[in-house]
Design a protein around this motif. Structure first.
Motif, PDB file in Angstrom:
ATOM      1  N   PRO A  26       0.801  -1.233   0.000  1.00 27.57           N
ATOM      2  CA  PRO A  26       0.000   0.000   0.000  1.00 27.57           C
ATOM      3  C   PRO A  26       0.834   1.284   0.000  1.00 27.57           C
ATOM      4  O   PRO A  26       0.385   2.309  -0.512  1.00 27.57           O
ATOM      5  N   ALA A  27       2.033   1.240   0.570  1.00 28.84           N
ATOM      6  CA  ALA A  27       2.852   2.454   0.674  1.00 28.84           C
ATOM      7  C   ALA A  27       3.754   2.676  -0.532  1.00 28.84           C
ATOM      8  O   ALA A  27       4.494   3.670  -0.588  1.00 28.84           O
ATOM      9  N   LEU A  28       3.714   1.807  -1.503  1.00 30.63           N
ATOM     10  CA  LEU A  28       4.595   1.916  -2.668  1.00 30.63           C
ATOM     11  C   LEU A  28       4.286   3.190  -3.454  1.00 30.63           C
ATOM     12  O   LEU A  28       3.131   3.501  -3.735  1.00 30.63           O
ATOM     13  N   THR A  29       5.328   3.921  -3.837  1.00 25.19           N
ATOM     14  CA  THR A  29       5.163   5.144  -4.621  1.00 25.19           C
ATOM     15  C   THR A  29       5.554   4.896  -6.071  1.00 25.19           C
ATOM     16  O   THR A  29       6.251   3.914  -6.385  1.00 25.19           O
ATOM     17  N   LEU A  30       5.121   5.798  -6.941  1.00 27.98           N
ATOM     18  CA  LEU A  30       5.449   5.670  -8.363  1.00 27.98           C
ATOM     19  C   LEU A  30       6.956   5.748  -8.574  1.00 27.98           C
ATOM     20  O   LEU A  30       7.526   4.967  -9.352  1.00 27.98           O
ATOM     21  N   ALA A  31       7.611   6.665  -7.886  1.00 37.71           N
ATOM     22  CA  ALA A  31       9.062   6.823  -8.039  1.00 37.71           C
ATOM     23  C   ALA A  31       9.807   5.578  -7.587  1.00 37.71           C
ATOM     24  O   ALA A  31      10.763   5.138  -8.242  1.00 37.71           O
ATOM     25  N   ALA A  32       9.367   4.988  -6.478  1.00 37.64           N
ATOM     26  CA  ALA A  32      10.027   3.790  -5.961  1.00 37.64           C
ATOM     27  C   ALA A  32       9.817   2.608  -6.898  1.00 37.64           C
ATOM     28  O   ALA A  32      10.733   1.808  -7.125  1.00 37.64           O
ATOM     29  N   LEU A  33       8.613   2.509  -7.471  1.00 38.65           N
ATOM     30  CA  LEU A  33       8.330   1.414  -8.406  1.00 38.65           C
ATOM     31  C   LEU A  33       9.174   1.568  -9.666  1.00 38.65           C
ATOM     32  O   LEU A  33       9.739   0.592 -10.156  1.00 38.65           O
ATOM     33  N   TRP A  34       9.280   2.797 -10.198  1.00 40.73           N
ATOM     34  CA  TRP A  34      10.068   3.011 -11.412  1.00 40.73           C
ATOM     35  C   TRP A  34      11.538   2.670 -11.187  1.00 40.73           C
ATOM     36  O   TRP A  34      12.184   2.058 -12.035  1.00 40.73           O
ATOM     37  N   GLU A  35      12.067   3.058 -10.019  1.00 45.29           N
ATOM     38  CA  GLU A  35      13.459   2.729  -9.723  1.00 45.29           C
ATOM     39  C   GLU A  35      13.641   1.220  -9.665  1.00 45.29           C
ATOM     40  O   GLU A  35      14.633   0.679 -10.154  1.00 45.29           O
ATOM     41  N   ARG A  36      12.684   0.535  -9.078  1.00 47.74           N
ATOM     42  CA  ARG A  36      12.735  -0.929  -9.015  1.00 47.74           C
ATOM     43  C   ARG A  36      12.719  -1.520 -10.415  1.00 47.74           C
ATOM     44  O   ARG A  36      13.487  -2.436 -10.720  1.00 47.74           O
ATOM     45  N   VAL A  37      11.856  -1.003 -11.277  1.00 42.32           N
ATOM     46  CA  VAL A  37      11.719  -1.527 -12.642  1.00 42.32           C
ATOM     47  C   VAL A  37      13.008  -1.341 -13.424  1.00 42.32           C
ATOM     48  O   VAL A  37      13.529  -2.296 -14.027  1.00 42.32           O
ATOM     49  N   TRP A  38      13.538  -0.104 -13.457  1.00 48.50           N
ATOM     50  CA  TRP A  38      14.710   0.117 -14.322  1.00 48.50           C
ATOM     51  C   TRP A  38      15.942  -0.586 -13.789  1.00 48.50           C
ATOM     52  O   TRP A  38      16.781  -1.064 -14.577  1.00 48.50           O
ATOM     53  N   ARG A  39      16.069  -0.663 -12.457  1.00 49.58           N
ATOM     54  CA  ARG A  39      17.230  -1.359 -11.907  1.00 49.58           C
ATOM     55  C   ARG A  39      17.195  -2.851 -12.241  1.00 49.58           C
ATOM     56  O   ARG A  39      18.239  -3.478 -12.451  1.00 49.58           O
ATOM     57  N   ARG A  40      16.016  -3.427 -12.315  1.00 46.33           N
ATOM     58  CA  ARG A  40      15.894  -4.864 -12.555  1.00 46.33           C
ATOM     59  C   ARG A  40      15.853  -5.220 -14.041  1.00 46.33           C
ATOM     60  O   ARG A  40      15.937  -6.392 -14.394  1.00 46.33           O
ATOM     61  N   THR A  41      15.713  -4.227 -14.898  1.00 47.36           N
ATOM     62  CA  THR A  41      15.613  -4.535 -16.331  1.00 47.36           C
ATOM     63  C   THR A  41      16.747  -3.940 -17.162  1.00 47.36           C
ATOM     64  O   THR A  41      16.891  -4.294 -18.334  1.00 47.36           O
ATOM     65  N   ASP A  42      17.535  -3.058 -16.599  1.00 42.62           N
ATOM     66  CA  ASP A  42      18.572  -2.370 -17.374  1.00 42.62           C
ATOM     67  C   ASP A  42      19.535  -3.360 -18.028  1.00 42.62           C
ATOM     68  O   ASP A  42      19.886  -3.217 -19.202  1.00 42.62           O
ATOM     69  N   ASP A  43      19.961  -4.379 -17.292  1.00 44.55           N
ATOM     70  CA  ASP A  43      20.891  -5.357 -17.851  1.00 44.55           C
ATOM     71  C   ASP A  43      20.261  -6.174 -18.980  1.00 44.55           C
ATOM     72  O   ASP A  43      20.968  -6.663 -19.871  1.00 44.55           O
ATOM     73  N   VAL A  44      18.940  -6.337 -18.932  1.00 43.81           N
ATOM     74  CA  VAL A  44      18.248  -7.053 -20.016  1.00 43.81           C
ATOM     75  C   VAL A  44      18.435  -6.298 -21.326  1.00 43.81           C
ATOM     76  O   VAL A  44      18.721  -6.894 -22.376  1.00 43.81           O
ATOM     77  N   PHE A  45      18.300  -4.989 -21.281  1.00 47.96           N
ATOM     78  CA  PHE A  45      18.473  -4.174 -22.494  1.00 47.96           C
ATOM     79  C   PHE A  45      19.933  -4.098 -22.922  1.00 47.96           C
ATOM     80  O   PHE A  45      20.233  -4.067 -24.122  1.00 47.96           O
ATOM     81  N   VAL A  46      20.846  -4.086 -21.962  1.00 51.26           N
ATOM     82  CA  VAL A  46      22.275  -4.125 -22.301  1.00 51.26           C
ATOM     83  C   VAL A  46      22.580  -5.396 -23.097  1.00 51.26           C
ATOM     84  O   VAL A  46      23.361  -5.387 -24.052  1.00 51.26           O
ATOM     85  N   ALA A  47      21.933  -6.496 -22.714  1.00 48.53           N
ATOM     86  CA  ALA A  47      22.190  -7.789 -23.359  1.00 48.53           C
ATOM     87  C   ALA A  47      21.510  -7.936 -24.717  1.00 48.53           C
ATOM     88  O   ALA A  47      21.991  -8.675 -25.581  1.00 48.53           O
ATOM     89  N   THR A  48      20.379  -7.226 -24.923  1.00 53.82           N
ATOM     90  CA  THR A  48      19.572  -7.490 -26.119  1.00 53.82           C
ATOM     91  C   THR A  48      19.450  -6.342 -27.108  1.00 53.82           C
ATOM     92  O   THR A  48      19.298  -6.580 -28.314  1.00 53.82           O
ATOM     93  N   GLU A  49      19.507  -5.116 -26.647  1.00 56.22           N
ATOM     94  CA  GLU A  49      19.129  -3.980 -27.491  1.00 56.22           C
ATOM     95  C   GLU A  49      19.929  -3.899 -28.782  1.00 56.22           C
ATOM     96  O   GLU A  49      19.369  -3.728 -29.875  1.00 56.22           O
ATOM     97  N   ASP A  50      21.251  -4.031 -28.706  1.00 58.97           N
ATOM     98  CA  ASP A  50      22.056  -3.884 -29.920  1.00 58.97           C
ATOM     99  C   ASP A  50      22.043  -5.141 -30.788  1.00 58.97           C
ATOM    100  O   ASP A  50      22.593  -5.127 -31.897  1.00 58.97           O
ATOM    101  N   LEU A  51      21.395  -6.220 -30.305  1.00 52.41           N
ATOM    102  CA  LEU A  51      21.266  -7.428 -31.117  1.00 52.41           C
ATOM    103  C   LEU A  51      19.938  -7.484 -31.866  1.00 52.41           C
ATOM    104  O   LEU A  51      19.689  -8.435 -32.612  1.00 52.41           O
TER     105      LEU A  51
END
Length: 223
Positions: A26-51
């Protein structure tokens, strides 16, 4: 304008995900959720984006071997960060008991960041495509040897479910296709991708059915 629209769509998705996550946090904020999302997915894009371009060129060569043209291919955009995180948490978080945030996270199980839909014109062509993936396909892209290997196939043309044989059964709408997870190897790097196979006649029937349903709904709304 396209970039702004994409940002808007991503923002809407993030907002909807926040509503969903607040049921348990219930206390989750939009900013905290976005930070969680990008931190957990950034490496996925590093691995795939240029391929992405490598994948698309390899698929075009693969399709040409089947006698298919560019019109038979529909490449999707990279799956966005919000959807990657949501899918990982909804579909994979309960698959294993030994997740370790410092080593591997559920987002690593999302294998359709790179994706394409291939439309064939006959059952024979569909079978040939599956055999080529099973045997492995090799081509040179950007001067480097590039390979596509079949890892898993979910046969949604089957009327029975037998996961050990790749028979996924029919979905609720009975829309039939084959969903392939493939391994892309290029210049010493390995990623996964999704290659969906559709029969043109089934796809055309499905599209026509949806148009008919939309027309019926429109008429009913006017009554």
């Amino acid at each position: 304008q396209d970039a702004a629209f994409k940002d808007l769509k991503l923002t809407v998705k993030l907002g909807l995900l926040l509503q969903k996550r607040r049921e348990k946090e219930p206390a989750l904020t939009l900013a905290a959720l976005w930070e969680r999302v990008w931190r957990r997915t950034d490496d996925v894009f590093v691995a795939t984006e240029d391929l992405k371009q490598v994948f698309e060129e390899a698929v075009r060569e693969f399709a040409a071997q089947l006698g298919l043209t560019e019109e038979a291919l529909k490449f999707g955009p990279l799956k966005d960060a919000v959807r990657i995180h949501e899918k990982a948490m909804d579909d994979y978080i309960h698959d294993f008991k030994d997740w370790d945030e410092a080593l591997i996270i559920p987002e690593a199980c999302v294998v359709d960041v790179l994706r394409v839909r291939v439309v064939v014109r006959s059952g024979k062509q569909m079978l040939q495509l599956q055999r080529m993936l099973r045997d492995g396909f090799e081509v040179t892209v950007a001067g480097k040897t590039t390979r596509l290997f079949l890892i898993r196939a979910k046969n949604k043309l089957a009327t029975i479910v037998a996961e050990e044989r790749g028979l996924a059964g029919l979905d609720p709408t009975h829309f039939r296709n084959i969903l392939n997870n493939v391994q892309l190897i290029h210049d010493g790097r390995t990623v996964f991708a999704e290659l969906q196979v559709h029969h043109a006649a089934i796809l055309e029937f499905n599209d026509a059915s949806h148009r008919s349903e939309e027309h019926t709904s429109e008429l009913q709304s006017r009554q």
